[in-house]
Design a protein around this motif. Structure first.
Motif, mmCIF file in Angstrom:
data_model
loop_
_atom_site.group_PDB
_atom_site.id
_atom_site.type_symbol
_atom_site.label_atom_id
_atom_site.label_comp_id
_atom_site.label_asym_id
_atom_site.label_seq_id
_atom_site.Cartn_x
_atom_site.Cartn_y
_atom_site.Cartn_z
ATOM 1 N N ARG A 104 32.811 35.174 41.826
ATOM 2 C CA ARG A 104 31.572 35.192 42.607
ATOM 3 C C ARG A 104 30.412 35.787 41.812
ATOM 4 O O ARG A 104 29.274 35.302 41.893
ATOM 5 C CB ARG A 104 31.806 35.982 43.893
ATOM 6 C CG ARG A 104 30.648 35.955 44.859
ATOM 7 C CD ARG A 104 31.150 36.367 46.206
ATOM 8 N NE ARG A 104 30.087 36.524 47.171
ATOM 9 C CZ ARG A 104 30.303 36.597 48.480
ATOM 10 N NH1 ARG A 104 31.523 36.514 48.950
ATOM 11 N NH2 ARG A 104 29.304 36.749 49.321
ATOM 12 N N SER A 105 30.690 36.806 41.023
ATOM 13 C CA SER A 105 29.632 37.440 40.235
ATOM 14 C C SER A 105 29.070 36.474 39.192
ATOM 15 O O SER A 105 27.863 36.462 38.924
ATOM 16 C CB SER A 105 30.163 38.699 39.547
ATOM 17 O OG SER A 105 31.279 38.395 38.729
ATOM 18 N N ALA A 152 39.506 27.568 48.248
ATOM 19 C CA ALA A 152 40.106 26.515 47.424
ATOM 20 C C ALA A 152 40.402 25.248 48.207
ATOM 21 O O ALA A 152 40.505 24.162 47.627
ATOM 22 C CB ALA A 152 41.389 27.035 46.766
ATOM 23 N N ASP A 153 40.561 25.355 49.522
ATOM 24 C CA ASP A 153 40.919 24.207 50.347
ATOM 25 C C ASP A 153 39.708 23.499 50.963
ATOM 26 O O ASP A 153 39.868 22.607 51.793
ATOM 27 C CB ASP A 153 41.875 24.634 51.465
ATOM 28 C CG ASP A 153 43.219 25.081 50.920
ATOM 29 O OD1 ASP A 153 43.648 24.525 49.893
ATOM 30 O OD2 ASP A 153 43.837 25.978 51.530
ATOM 31 N N GLN A 194 36.108 36.398 46.767
ATOM 32 C CA GLN A 194 35.985 36.870 45.399
ATOM 33 C C GLN A 194 35.626 35.744 44.436
ATOM 34 O O GLN A 194 35.092 35.977 43.359
ATOM 35 C CB GLN A 194 37.303 37.522 44.952
ATOM 36 C CG GLN A 194 37.673 38.760 45.733
ATOM 37 C CD GLN A 194 36.629 39.847 45.613
ATOM 38 O OE1 GLN A 194 36.227 40.202 44.501
ATOM 39 N NE2 GLN A 194 36.179 40.378 46.735
ATOM 40 N N ASN A 195 35.944 34.506 44.838
ATOM 41 C CA ASN A 195 35.687 33.346 44.001
ATOM 42 C C ASN A 195 34.934 32.287 44.791
ATOM 43 O O ASN A 195 34.973 32.262 46.022
ATOM 44 C CB ASN A 195 37.004 32.737 43.493
ATOM 45 C CG ASN A 195 37.838 33.721 42.700
ATOM 46 O OD1 ASN A 195 37.395 34.264 41.696
ATOM 47 N ND2 ASN A 195 39.051 33.978 43.169
ATOM 48 N N VAL A 196 34.257 31.419 44.063
ATOM 49 C CA VAL A 196 33.665 30.234 44.675
ATOM 50 C C VAL A 196 34.053 29.036 43.817
ATOM 51 O O VAL A 196 34.422 29.177 42.642
ATOM 52 C CB VAL A 196 32.131 30.328 44.788
ATOM 53 C CG1 VAL A 196 31.708 31.489 45.655
ATOM 54 C CG2 VAL A 196 31.484 30.409 43.418
ATOM 55 N N TRP A 197 33.979 27.857 44.418
ATOM 56 C CA TRP A 197 34.322 26.623 43.719
ATOM 57 C C TRP A 197 33.091 25.716 43.767
ATOM 58 O O TRP A 197 32.668 25.300 44.857
ATOM 59 C CB TRP A 197 35.514 25.938 44.385
ATOM 60 C CG TRP A 197 36.805 26.651 44.177
ATOM 61 C CD1 TRP A 197 37.810 26.311 43.309
ATOM 62 C CD2 TRP A 197 37.274 27.839 44.844
ATOM 63 N NE1 TRP A 197 38.848 27.203 43.389
ATOM 64 C CE2 TRP A 197 38.543 28.155 44.316
ATOM 65 C CE3 TRP A 197 36.715 28.670 45.826
ATOM 66 C CZ2 TRP A 197 39.273 29.252 44.750
ATOM 67 C CZ3 TRP A 197 37.436 29.778 46.248
ATOM 68 C CH2 TRP A 197 38.708 30.058 45.717
#
Length: 219
Positions: A83-84, A107-108, A165-168
């Motif tokens: 994300r950062s 992720a989905d 914490q993450n992005v796609w």
């Protein structure tokens, strides 16, 4: 919507190829339906197999009015980012509303946004000191506004992306239908991706009354 048009939409997607997606070997489609007067309603569909997924999409398209505008985006290239890092990339975009990717917060693709939703709803805002013509825009994501939008779109009051914490980020290949014809949309070029591909210049003749009509945003 006519069954013949729905079948043509399916074949156009197959002709685009690359039906499997990326991060989790799923097929992901985003279907946008507009009554030609209002912004489109967007819905993401996910499944391991295209034919299974299309059965669900086709059932929903069957209920759409005959004259609906329909755009279908097939998710193709996906990149997972911390994300950062995503926020750093966003801040470096030179101009406001120049972000050219879809974004999912899982992720989905349960909480995903098309590029047109992001820019159309002004989810990425420039820094308060940004001056037009003096890049970068130092844009930032308004997560609170995004959550409110996703809650309404998905009819799910519990959506919370603040802890992701993450992005796609992702690109798509898309097709468009005015209820009769199927039109491919460009996939190449930073500024031309997603724009209708012109094959017949006769179709591009300008209606002299068009300049006096109110411009309507599709998304």
């Amino acid at each position: 919507m006519q069954k013949s048009v729905i079948q043509k939409l399916k074949q156009a997607l197959i002709d685009n190829g690359n039906l499997e997606s990326h991060e989790n070997d799923m097929v992901v489609l985003a279907v946008s339906i507009s009554d030609r007067r209002h912004r489109a309603n967007v819905k993401f569909y996910r499944d391991r197999a295209f034919n299974t997924l299309w059965t669900t999409v086709a059932n929903d398209l069957n209920t759409a009015p005959k004259n609906s505008w329909v755009r279908i985006d097939l998710v193709q290239a996906v990149q997972k980012l911390r994300r950062s890092i995503f926020e750093t990339k966003l801040a470096k975009v030179p101009k406001m509303n120049y972000w050219r990717y879809g974004v999912s917060f899982d992720a989905d693709f349960k909480h995903a946004l098309l590029e047109m939703e992001i820019n159309g709803q002004n989810f990425f805002k420039p820094d308060k000191d940004f001056v037009v013509g003096e890049p970068p825009a130092k844009s930032w994501a308004d997560y609170h506004q995004i959550e409110n939008y996703l809650r309404e779109r998905e009819s799910n009051p519990t959506i919370d992306i603040s802890g992701a914490q993450n992005v796609w980020i992702f690109t798509t290949a898309a097709i468009f239908s005015d209820g009769q014809k199927i039109r491919p949309l460009a996939v190449d070029g930073f500024l031309t991706a997603g724009i209708r591909t012109i094959t017949n210049k006769v179709d591009c003749k300008i209606n002299p009354n068009a300049v006096r009509t109110k411009k309507i945003s599709f998304l």
